[in-house]
Design an enzyme around this catalytic site. Sequence first.
Site, PDB file in Angstrom:
ATOM      1  N   HIS A 173      85.662   3.556 131.396  1.00 26.94           N
ATOM      2  CA  HIS A 173      85.661   4.129 130.052  1.00 26.94           C
ATOM      3  C   HIS A 173      86.272   3.174 129.025  1.00 26.94           C
ATOM      4  O   HIS A 173      85.998   3.295 127.829  1.00 26.94           O
ATOM      5  CB  HIS A 173      86.416   5.458 130.055  1.00 26.94           C
ATOM      6  CG  HIS A 173      85.701   6.534 129.304  1.00 26.94           C
ATOM      7  ND1 HIS A 173      84.448   7.017 129.660  1.00 26.94           N
ATOM      8  CD2 HIS A 173      86.049   7.228 128.179  1.00 26.94           C
ATOM      9  CE1 HIS A 173      84.077   7.956 128.813  1.00 26.94           C
ATOM     10  NE2 HIS A 173      85.017   8.096 127.914  1.00 26.94           N
ATOM     11  N   ARG A 196      83.681   1.453 127.167  1.00 23.92           N
ATOM     12  CA  ARG A 196      83.100   2.324 126.125  1.00 23.92           C
ATOM     13  C   ARG A 196      83.982   2.313 124.873  1.00 23.92           C
ATOM     14  O   ARG A 196      83.484   2.207 123.748  1.00 23.92           O
ATOM     15  CB  ARG A 196      82.959   3.735 126.688  1.00 23.92           C
ATOM     16  CG  ARG A 196      82.360   4.773 125.747  1.00 23.92           C
ATOM     17  CD  ARG A 196      82.110   6.055 126.540  1.00 23.92           C
ATOM     18  NE  ARG A 196      81.810   7.201 125.711  1.00 23.92           N
ATOM     19  CZ  ARG A 196      80.599   7.513 125.278  1.00 23.92           C
ATOM     20  NH1 ARG A 196      79.577   6.727 125.563  1.00 23.92           N
ATOM     21  NH2 ARG A 196      80.389   8.602 124.548  1.00 23.92           N
ATOM     22  N   HIS A 244      77.856  11.116 120.922  1.00 24.93           N
ATOM     23  CA  HIS A 244      78.795  12.180 120.562  1.00 24.93           C
ATOM     24  C   HIS A 244      78.074  13.285 119.797  1.00 24.93           C
ATOM     25  O   HIS A 244      77.293  12.999 118.886  1.00 24.93           O
ATOM     26  CB  HIS A 244      79.929  11.635 119.687  1.00 24.93           C
ATOM     27  CG  HIS A 244      80.910  10.795 120.434  1.00 24.93           C
ATOM     28  ND1 HIS A 244      81.732   9.866 119.821  1.00 24.93           N
ATOM     29  CD2 HIS A 244      81.218  10.746 121.758  1.00 24.93           C
ATOM     30  CE1 HIS A 244      82.497   9.291 120.739  1.00 24.93           C
ATOM     31  NE2 HIS A 244      82.199   9.811 121.906  1.00 24.93           N
TER      32      HIS A 244
END
Length: 288
Positions: free
Chosen positions: A250, A253, A276
Site C-alpha cells: 500500500h 499506492r 476512490h
Amino acid sequence: MNFQAASTNYLNHLRIERALATNTIESYQRDLGKFSDFLSVGGKNFIELQPSDLIDFTVFLKASQISASSTNRCISALKGFYKYCALEYEIFNPTTESITLKTPRRLPKALSISEITSLIDSAKREGDPVSLRDCAILEILYSTGARVSEVIGINFADISTQDLEGERISVIKLRGKGSKERIVPLGKFAFAALDEYLVRTRPLLAAKNAKSESALFLNSRGKRLSRQSAWQIVLDAAQATGLTGKVSPHVFRHSYATHLLDGGADIRVVQELLGHASVTTTQIYTLI
C-alpha cells in the site's frame, strides 16, 4: 436461533446478496469471531444483549490490546450484523446508541522517488527469470497506484496498447473494491518491465500448468500468484534496500498519489486513478 447460525446467515447475505469482496467478508468474519469470544467468556446470549453490554464489549476489545481503529471496525461489523438480525428475526438491536472511539488522524506514508527506484532495482537478480516478474509487479504497483489484490487479479487480456496521435499508449484494467473496474495508464518503465516478463518469464511459468491460466502474474507452479506471495515480493525488496518496517504494497499506492499531486495533478484525476468513491478520501494526500 444461536449466534453461530445467525452470523453464518449474515455472512452468506453479504456474500450472495450484497456481493462483497472475499477480503471484506473475511474481515467481517474475524470481527464477529471476536464478538463470539466475548459472548462465550461472559456467558451471554446475543439475542438478550442491551446497549450497556456493548460498552463491556469495547472494554473486552481494549483488553485484547487491539487498536482504536480495529475496535471501531468491530463495532461497525456488529452494527451491520444486528441491523440484519433486527430485520430477519425481529430481535432487539442494542447497537443503535453505540459510539466509535476517536482515532488520531494518520497521514499515509510515502516514499521518495529514489527509495521507490531502489526497491524496484533490488528485485532484479541476474540469471533469475522469476526476478523479472517481481520487478514488473513492483513497477505496476507504483505506476498505477493499484492495491495488491488488484495487481494479482489482473488477467492477461486486461492490458491493451494503441497509438494515439503518434504516441504509443498502454492501459490496464483494474478490478477494485465492490468489483468496480477502472482503466489506468501504464507508465513506460512499467510497460518495459512487463514486456520483458511476458517475453522471457511468463511462458516458462505457464508451461508448468497444463490448464490455460488467464492470470497475468503466475507463481512457480504456473497458477495465479497469491496475495501472500505478492506481499513477500515487496517485503523482500524492502529488506534488500534497508527499508524494512517502512514498506508494504500500500505504500506504493500512497507514494503514487503523493507524487502525482506533487507534480501538479488535479485531485479529481487522482481520485479516478485510485478508484476512490469520494474525493474526501483522496484529499488526505494533500496534507502530506
